[in-house]
Write an enzyme that holds these catalytic residues in place. Structure first.
Site, short mmCIF file in Angstrom:
data_model
loop_
_atom_site.label_atom_id
_atom_site.label_comp_id
_atom_site.label_asym_id
_atom_site.label_seq_id
_atom_site.Cartn_x
_atom_site.Cartn_y
_atom_site.Cartn_z
N SER A 109 -3.72 37.67 -11.73
CA SER A 109 -4.39 36.69 -12.59
C SER A 109 -5.83 37.07 -12.93
O SER A 109 -6.41 36.48 -13.84
CB SER A 109 -4.37 35.30 -11.93
OG SER A 109 -5.08 35.34 -10.70
N HIS A 150 -10.39 33.40 -8.38
CA HIS A 150 -10.62 33.18 -9.81
C HIS A 150 -12.11 33.14 -10.09
O HIS A 150 -12.94 33.11 -9.16
CB HIS A 150 -9.95 31.89 -10.29
CG HIS A 150 -8.48 32.05 -10.55
ND1 HIS A 150 -7.67 30.99 -10.90
CD2 HIS A 150 -7.68 33.15 -10.51
CE1 HIS A 150 -6.43 31.43 -11.08
NE2 HIS A 150 -6.42 32.74 -10.84
N ASP A 177 -7.89 26.16 -14.28
CA ASP A 177 -7.11 25.97 -13.06
C ASP A 177 -6.79 24.52 -12.74
O ASP A 177 -6.32 24.23 -11.63
CB ASP A 177 -7.86 26.58 -11.86
CG ASP A 177 -7.88 28.09 -11.89
OD1 ASP A 177 -7.19 28.69 -12.74
OD2 ASP A 177 -8.61 28.69 -11.07
#
Length: 235
Positions: A109, A150, A177
């Site tokens: 990701s 992230h 998110d």
């Protein structure tokens, strides 16, 4: 004189009989077959090198198990290695103020910057410095027990450090998110963040991924390390 002549005749007869017997034994003795030249010149081939190494390791293991003092010493050495590793890990936790100072990236990701299998070194923010937009953080909430790596997309500072609102997003994801947060939660707080990535090593963490995804590989690796720890002889 006659007695002396008779004794001389008997000795001569016995010597003649012994000579004939020895000659007969020599003539009638079976001949040994000649040894083939190939059997003398050609030695048996040596065992394969890998087989020899395996036999040496098993011999060392057998010796270690047969000597209780040596076996106990090797077990203590292995325990010292484990204790040293735990001490280093706890020291890193204290220095970085993070419960997990080292993590492995499990997904893609955050590509193309960070890839699956990369190893991240984290540092926890203090109250003197709130997380900033653009920081790559690792967070965990009640909806995801596995930490997520992230980037911070938005930061809204509150009256106190704990009131800071944080929104994250993966570089390779389309949306933010919020779908990963618990139901009804729109923001993260600093308490959700485990640490900020300060350094990463590419592909070093693939061993950890293989251990998590393949229990057989994990047991094989642990068994191999334990085996070599036992058979290794101290100087």
């Amino acid at each position: 004189t006659q007695q002396h002549a008779q004794q001389h005749t008997q000795q001569h007869t016995q010597q003649h009989t012994l000579g004939q017997t020895s000659a007969a034994s020599t003539l009638h003795a079976p001949r040994q077959p000649p040894i083939p030249v190939a059997a003398i010149d050609q030695a048996p081939p040596p065992p394969p090198r890998g087989f020899s190494c395996a036999m040496e390791m098993f011999a060392s293991l057998k010796t270690a198990l047969q000597t209780p003092r040596h076996a106990a010493q090797q077990v203590l050495n292995f325990g010292m290695i484990v204790a040293t590793a735990l001490f280093i890990w706890k020291s890193l936790c204290v220095v970085t103020a993070s419960e997990s100072p080292i993590v492995v990236v499990l997904t893609g990701s955050m590509e193309p910057l960070i890839h699956r299998g990369d190893l991240l070194f984290l540092w926890q923010h203090s109250e003197d410095r709130a997380p900033l937009v653009g920081d790559i953080v690792v967070y965990k909430n009640s909806n995801n027990q596995i930490p997520i790596v992230h980037r911070i997309l938005e930061v809204h500072e509150g009256k106190t450090f704990d009131d800071t609102l944080i929104l994250t997003k993966g570089d390779n994801n389309v949306g933010d998110d919020r779908a990963l947060y618990p139901r009804g939660q729109l923001w993260l707080s600093p308490s959700h963040i485990i640490g900020t990535a300060k350094l990463f090593l590419p592909h070093v963490g693939y061993v950890t991924i293989l251990m998590n995804e393949s229990p057989m590989f994990k047991y094989l690796l642990i068994g191999t390390l334990g085996f070599f720890a036992i058979i290794t002889r101290g100087e």
